[in-house]
Design a protein around this motif. Structure first.
Motif, PDB file in Angstrom:
ATOM      1  N   TYR A  98     -18.100  47.057   0.181  1.00  7.48           N
ATOM      2  CA  TYR A  98     -16.680  46.747   0.321  1.00  7.48           C
ATOM      3  C   TYR A  98     -15.913  47.846  -0.425  1.00  7.48           C
ATOM      4  N   PRO A  99     -14.821  48.365   0.145  1.00 12.33           N
ATOM      5  CA  PRO A  99     -14.063  49.434  -0.527  1.00 12.33           C
ATOM      6  C   PRO A  99     -13.349  48.923  -1.781  1.00 12.33           C
ATOM      7  N   LYS A 100     -13.540  49.642  -2.879  1.00 13.47           N
ATOM      8  CA  LYS A 100     -12.900  49.273  -4.144  1.00 13.47           C
ATOM      9  C   LYS A 100     -11.393  49.131  -3.998  1.00 13.47           C
ATOM     10  N   ALA A 101     -10.797  50.022  -3.241  1.00 13.47           N
ATOM     11  CA  ALA A 101      -9.341  50.049  -3.115  1.00 13.47           C
ATOM     12  C   ALA A 101      -8.788  48.803  -2.421  1.00 13.47           C
ATOM     13  N   LEU A 102      -9.646  48.048  -1.739  1.00 18.51           N
ATOM     14  CA  LEU A 102      -9.185  46.871  -0.996  1.00 18.51           C
ATOM     15  C   LEU A 102      -9.595  45.557  -1.654  1.00 18.51           C
ATOM     16  N   ILE A 103     -10.002  45.627  -2.927  1.00 18.54           N
ATOM     17  CA  ILE A 103     -10.345  44.428  -3.695  1.00 18.54           C
ATOM     18  C   ILE A 103      -9.301  44.264  -4.795  1.00 18.54           C
ATOM     19  N   ARG A 104      -8.683  43.108  -4.841  1.00 21.60           N
ATOM     20  CA  ARG A 104      -7.676  42.823  -5.871  1.00 21.60           C
ATOM     21  C   ARG A 104      -8.228  41.781  -6.835  1.00 21.60           C
ATOM     22  N   THR A 105      -8.096  42.068  -8.117  1.00 27.85           N
ATOM     23  CA  THR A 105      -8.553  41.172  -9.177  1.00 27.85           C
ATOM     24  C   THR A 105      -7.377  40.399  -9.747  1.00 27.85           C
ATOM     25  N   GLU A 106      -7.569  39.094  -9.915  1.00 31.09           N
ATOM     26  CA  GLU A 106      -6.576  38.215 -10.545  1.00 31.09           C
ATOM     27  C   GLU A 106      -5.177  38.398  -9.969  1.00 31.09           C
ATOM     28  N   GLY A 107      -5.123  38.355  -8.650  1.00 31.31           N
ATOM     29  CA  GLY A 107      -3.825  38.461  -7.990  1.00 31.31           C
ATOM     30  C   GLY A 107      -3.046  37.168  -8.128  1.00 31.31           C
ATOM     31  N   GLY A 108      -1.762  37.283  -8.280  1.00 33.36           N
ATOM     32  CA  GLY A 108      -0.923  36.103  -8.421  1.00 33.36           C
ATOM     33  C   GLY A 108      -0.522  35.532  -7.074  1.00 33.36           C
TER      34      GLY A 108
ATOM     35  N   VAL B  80       1.969  31.933  -5.544  1.00 30.58           N
ATOM     36  CA  VAL B  80       2.763  30.748  -5.868  1.00 30.58           C
ATOM     37  C   VAL B  80       2.306  29.631  -4.946  1.00 30.58           C
ATOM     38  N   LEU B  81       1.911  28.524  -5.554  1.00 35.37           N
ATOM     39  CA  LEU B  81       1.419  27.371  -4.815  1.00 35.37           C
ATOM     40  C   LEU B  81       2.130  26.136  -5.348  1.00 35.37           C
ATOM     41  N   ASN B  82       2.842  25.447  -4.470  1.00 33.05           N
ATOM     42  CA  ASN B  82       3.613  24.270  -4.876  1.00 33.05           C
ATOM     43  C   ASN B  82       4.528  24.584  -6.060  1.00 33.05           C
ATOM     44  N   GLN B  83       5.198  25.719  -5.973  1.00 28.61           N
ATOM     45  CA  GLN B  83       6.153  26.183  -6.978  1.00 28.61           C
ATOM     46  C   GLN B  83       5.512  26.461  -8.338  1.00 28.61           C
ATOM     47  N   MET B  84       4.191  26.642  -8.343  1.00 28.73           N
ATOM     48  CA  MET B  84       3.485  26.970  -9.581  1.00 28.73           C
ATOM     49  C   MET B  84       2.782  28.312  -9.406  1.00 28.73           C
ATOM     50  N   GLN B  85       2.792  29.127 -10.470  1.00 39.19           N
ATOM     51  CA  GLN B  85       2.120  30.416 -10.450  1.00 39.19           C
ATOM     52  C   GLN B  85       0.628  30.206 -10.684  1.00 39.19           C
ATOM     53  N   LYS B  86      -0.201  30.749  -9.791  1.00 41.23           N
ATOM     54  CA  LYS B  86      -1.659  30.659  -9.899  1.00 41.23           C
ATOM     55  C   LYS B  86      -2.226  32.063  -9.803  1.00 41.23           C
ATOM     56  N   ARG B  87      -3.528  32.207 -10.090  1.00 43.77           N
ATOM     57  CA  ARG B  87      -4.205  33.493  -9.993  1.00 43.77           C
ATOM     58  C   ARG B  87      -5.519  33.332  -9.245  1.00 43.77           C
ATOM     59  N   THR B  88      -5.731  34.198  -8.268  1.00 46.62           N
ATOM     60  CA  THR B  88      -7.012  34.210  -7.567  1.00 46.62           C
ATOM     61  C   THR B  88      -7.939  35.155  -8.314  1.00 46.62           C
ATOM     62  N   ASP B  89      -9.226  34.852  -8.349  1.00 49.87           N
ATOM     63  CA  ASP B  89     -10.177  35.715  -9.054  1.00 49.87           C
ATOM     64  C   ASP B  89     -10.341  37.050  -8.331  1.00 49.87           C
ATOM     65  N   LEU B  90     -10.695  36.988  -7.053  1.00 43.81           N
ATOM     66  CA  LEU B  90     -10.859  38.205  -6.251  1.00 43.81           C
ATOM     67  C   LEU B  90     -10.354  37.947  -4.848  1.00 43.81           C
ATOM     68  N   LEU B  91      -9.657  38.925  -4.308  1.00 41.98           N
ATOM     69  CA  LEU B  91      -9.211  38.859  -2.928  1.00 41.98           C
ATOM     70  C   LEU B  91      -9.505  40.218  -2.305  1.00 41.98           C
ATOM     71  N   VAL B  92     -10.268  40.189  -1.209  1.00 38.54           N
ATOM     72  CA  VAL B  92     -10.620  41.415  -0.492  1.00 38.54           C
ATOM     73  C   VAL B  92      -9.783  41.458   0.774  1.00 38.54           C
ATOM     74  N   TYR B  93      -9.220  42.625   1.049  1.00 40.30           N
ATOM     75  CA  TYR B  93      -8.416  42.829   2.253  1.00 40.30           C
ATOM     76  C   TYR B  93      -9.210  43.610   3.287  1.00 40.30           C
ATOM     77  N   ASN B  94      -8.889  43.401   4.562  1.00 41.44           N
ATOM     78  CA  ASN B  94      -9.490  44.223   5.603  1.00 41.44           C
ATOM     79  C   ASN B  94      -8.706  45.529   5.699  1.00 41.44           C
ATOM     80  N   ARG B  95      -9.107  46.402   6.581  1.00 39.45           N
ATOM     81  CA  ARG B  95      -8.472  47.715   6.680  1.00 39.45           C
ATOM     82  C   ARG B  95      -7.027  47.645   7.183  1.00 39.45           C
ATOM     83  N   SER B  96      -6.639  46.509   7.753  1.00 42.03           N
ATOM     84  CA  SER B  96      -5.250  46.315   8.196  1.00 42.03           C
ATOM     85  C   SER B  96      -4.378  45.722   7.097  1.00 42.03           C
ATOM     86  N   GLY B  97      -4.966  45.464   5.925  1.00 43.39           N
ATOM     87  CA  GLY B  97      -4.214  44.914   4.800  1.00 43.39           C
ATOM     88  C   GLY B  97      -4.084  43.404   4.823  1.00 43.39           C
TER      89      GLY B  97
END
Length: 147
Positions: A53-63, A65-82
């Motif tokens: 998986y390309p490093k540039a397309l992996i986001r760590t601890e991305g924020g 908003v869910l039910n008006q609350m700020q949350k953080r995802t551990d890892l989110l990988v994007y495809n080449r289309s973003g």
């Protein structure tokens, strides 16, 4: 740190004011090592080194908003289309992967709409594919190949 059921990787750990930090290749800095961070770093290196998986397309601890609350995802990988491709929730090895963990990643995915979800505590791992139209999921034996 505890031995995990994930491939070993060449990691850099250093002490800062008596606390252990590990180098994160995505954030390009040392971060405080906790049991959950230890799992996350293993998963990052698994995605990059084994699954290519390309490093540039992996986001760590991305924020998000869910039910008006700020949350953080551990890892989110994007495809080449973003677009979100793979969402990963990491837990510490002592945390059992019960229904509430699957509920948590499902809630996060209501925002991201990634077709693949992974839940791991470093010892046990689950990966599933989500059919967006039917809202059905299928557990997979392995992680998906990067598109």
């Amino acid at each position: 740190m505890e031995t995990l059921n994930l491939p070993e990787f060449d990691h850099k750990i250093k002490q800062i004011e008596g606390k252990a930090y590990i180098f994160d290749v995505l954030r390009k800095k040392y971060v405080r090592i906790t049991p959950e961070e230890w799992v996350r770093q293993h998963v990052i290196h698994l995605l990059i080194n084994q699954y290519r998986y390309p490093k540039a397309l992996i986001r760590t601890e991305g924020g998000l908003v869910l039910n008006q609350m700020q949350k953080r995802t551990d890892l989110l990988v994007y495809n080449r289309s973003g677009e979100p491709f793979l969402l990963v929730e990491c837990k510490a090895p002592h945390i059992p992967l019960k229904q509430q963990v699957f509920d948590q990643i499902s809630r996060y995915n209501q925002v991201h709409k990634a077709p693949y979800l992974v839940v791991t505590n470093g010892l046990t791992h689950f990966c599933c594919c989500i059919d967006a139209q039917s809202a059905q999921f299928t557990f997979m034996a392995d992680l998906p190949a990067y598109p």
